[in-house]
Design an enzyme around this catalytic site. Structure first.
Site, PDB file in Angstrom:
ATOM      1  CG  HIS A  81      44.921  -1.550  -9.298  1.00  0.00           C
ATOM      2  ND1 HIS A  81      44.245  -0.781 -10.214  1.00  0.00           N
ATOM      3  CD2 HIS A  81      44.171  -1.491  -8.159  1.00  0.00           C
ATOM      4  CE1 HIS A  81      43.143  -0.292  -9.682  1.00  0.00           C
ATOM      5  NE2 HIS A  81      43.082  -0.711  -8.432  1.00  0.00           N
ATOM      6  CD  GLU A  82      45.233  -2.477  -4.518  1.00  0.00           C
ATOM      7  OE1 GLU A  82      45.092  -1.451  -3.830  1.00  0.00           O
ATOM      8  OE2 GLU A  82      44.286  -3.038  -5.100  1.00  0.00           O
ATOM      9  CG  HIS A 117      44.844   3.010  -5.754  1.00  0.00           C
ATOM     10  ND1 HIS A 117      43.939   3.865  -6.361  1.00  0.00           N
ATOM     11  CD2 HIS A 117      44.367   1.751  -5.957  1.00  0.00           C
ATOM     12  CE1 HIS A 117      42.957   3.169  -6.893  1.00  0.00           C
ATOM     13  NE2 HIS A 117      43.195   1.882  -6.673  1.00  0.00           N
ATOM     14  CD  GLU A 134      39.595   1.627  -7.871  1.00  0.00           C
ATOM     15  OE1 GLU A 134      40.321   0.709  -8.333  1.00  0.00           O
ATOM     16  OE2 GLU A 134      39.660   1.991  -6.685  1.00  0.00           O
TER      17      GLU A 134
END
Length: 407
Positions: free
Chosen positions: A271-272, A275, A325
């Site tokens: 997930h990070e 980004h 997100e």
């Protein structure tokens, strides 16, 4: 006797005048000063009008009578006229060029105020459009990749200075573990991304095959070239992990206490990393700049800065953050599957985060992150999960082939 004295005196005066001292040069008188000529606007002169002398005397002696007689003379005695002073021009300085059409009827002023800035803004917008890898969403990013990477490294250095006493050493078990998992996620991204970061031309090309007829521009991957990925573990009970532009990842030990398996940690790391791949920080900065200009324009007509700020926050900033997100969740699940982990682990992580932090439907309206229930529901969509399962099957086959070749 008197005659002789008079005659003698006059003759003596003439002699003195004739032989008196005369200067050789006499300066000429200075010419008169010339006044500067300027253009003035002269109002139309009033015509000379007359009234009877008695009324004129009364009006000059008593101002009150003059004020009373003026409307009566104009209305009821049209044949009588005032005795006015000689006409004098009324001068107004520096009025040349004043007047003309209003600005909205003058095409030059309209072009200078709206057309040229509008054309420049439209050109800047279309030149700054990029396609997000994996999702292929077109977004506006005005910040250059070099500036984005510099800002991320600057914030990361400041964080390391502030939390120097809480950072675990590089040879710590958790630090080594996180570096290994991050390397697997980044390697999966390099294999599946379409762009200059690809190393093997014969590896996974599922994105190119699937989206070849639908994508107008190639995904933006230039910002990933030469990226120096770095992971640190901070000793803190906060259940959080974050990634700054430039590939700088920070994980708190409070997060590791709740998520202990490699698959769960890899899901959050994916997930990070998502980004960074999607340039979400640069997109937020670019749209915040546009929002600032819009608020400035609105304040010209609506003078309530606090209300304008809150309206912009709830209608533009928070919805954008929640969309980013969810997009990072999708990219992270794809990276998790490409690294060889079950994509359903990402759904379990979202549900577990909702139990830890307290899930609420109000987060879908008043928070920067959507509710965990909404995030898990999005990941379970057929289209999203099918893409992840396809990557998971390809990764499993690739690992099986490598294991058989080693044996």
């Amino acid at each position: 006797m008197n005659y002789i004295l008079r005659r003698t005196g006059s003759d003596l005066f003439r002699l003195l005048k004739r032989y008196s001292y005369k200067p050789a040069f006499r300066p000429k008188p200075a010419p008169p000063l010339q006044t500067a000529t300027r253009h003035y606007h002269v109002y139309p002169q009033r015509s000379e009008i007359t009234i009877p002398s008695r009324a004129l005397v009364l009006t000059r002696q008593c101002p009150a009578i003059r004020r009373l007689l003026a409307p009566l003379v104009r209305t009821w005695i049209p044949h009588c006229r005032y005795q006015a002073s000689p006409p004098r021009p009324e001068l107004i300085h520096f009025t040349q060029g004043v007047g003309g059409l209003p600005w909205f009827l003058d095409w030059r002023k309209v072009a200078a105020r709206f057309l040229l800035p509008g054309a420049a803004a439209i050109a800047t917008y279309y030149c700054s459009l990029e396609a997000v890898p994996y999702t292929h969403r077109t977004h506006f990013v005005f910040l250059p990749p070099q500036v984005e990477r510099w800002l991320g490294e600057l914030l990361f250095d400041n964080t390391k200075e502030d939390e120097a006493d809480k950072i675990l050493p590089p040879d710590h078990d958790q630090s080594v573990r996180l570096r290994r998992l991050t390397s697997e996620i980044v390697s999966a991204a390099e294999r599946t991304l379409v762009g200059p970061v690809q190393r093997d031309e014969h590896e996974h090309r599922w994105i190119t095959k699937r989206y070849r007829n639908h994508v107008k521009a190639p995904p933006m991957t230039r910002h990933l070239d030469g990226l120096d990925w770095e992971v640190i573990v901070i000793k803190d009970d906060t259940v959080n992990a974050m990634c700054l532009p430039g590939g700088k990842i920070m994980v708190y030990t409070g997060f590791l206490h709740h998520f202990k398996t490699d698959a769960e940690v890899a899901a959050v790391l994916g997930h990070e990393v998502g980004h960074v791949i999607a340039r979400h920080t640069a997109e937020k900065a670019s749209k915040s700049l546009v929002s600032m200009f819009m608020r400035t324009g609105i304040r010209q007509f609506f003078d309530n800065p606090r209300l304008v700020k809150y309206v912009s926050k709830f209608l533009q900033e928070l919805p954008l953050s929640r969309r980013l997100e969810i997009e990072a969740d999708r990219i992270g699940m794809l990276l998790l599957a490409a690294a060889g982990f079950d994509p359903y682990i990402a759904v379990e992580v979202e549900e577990k985060l909702g139990k830890i932090g307290g899930d609420s439907e109000l987060q879908n309206y008043f928070s920067t992150h959507p509710s965990s229930k909404k995030r898990a529901k999005y990941l379970l969509k057929d289209k999203v999960m099918e893409e992840a399962l396809e990557l998971y099957r390809e990764s499993s086959v690739s690992k099986a082939e490598k294991a058989s070749s080693w044996s």
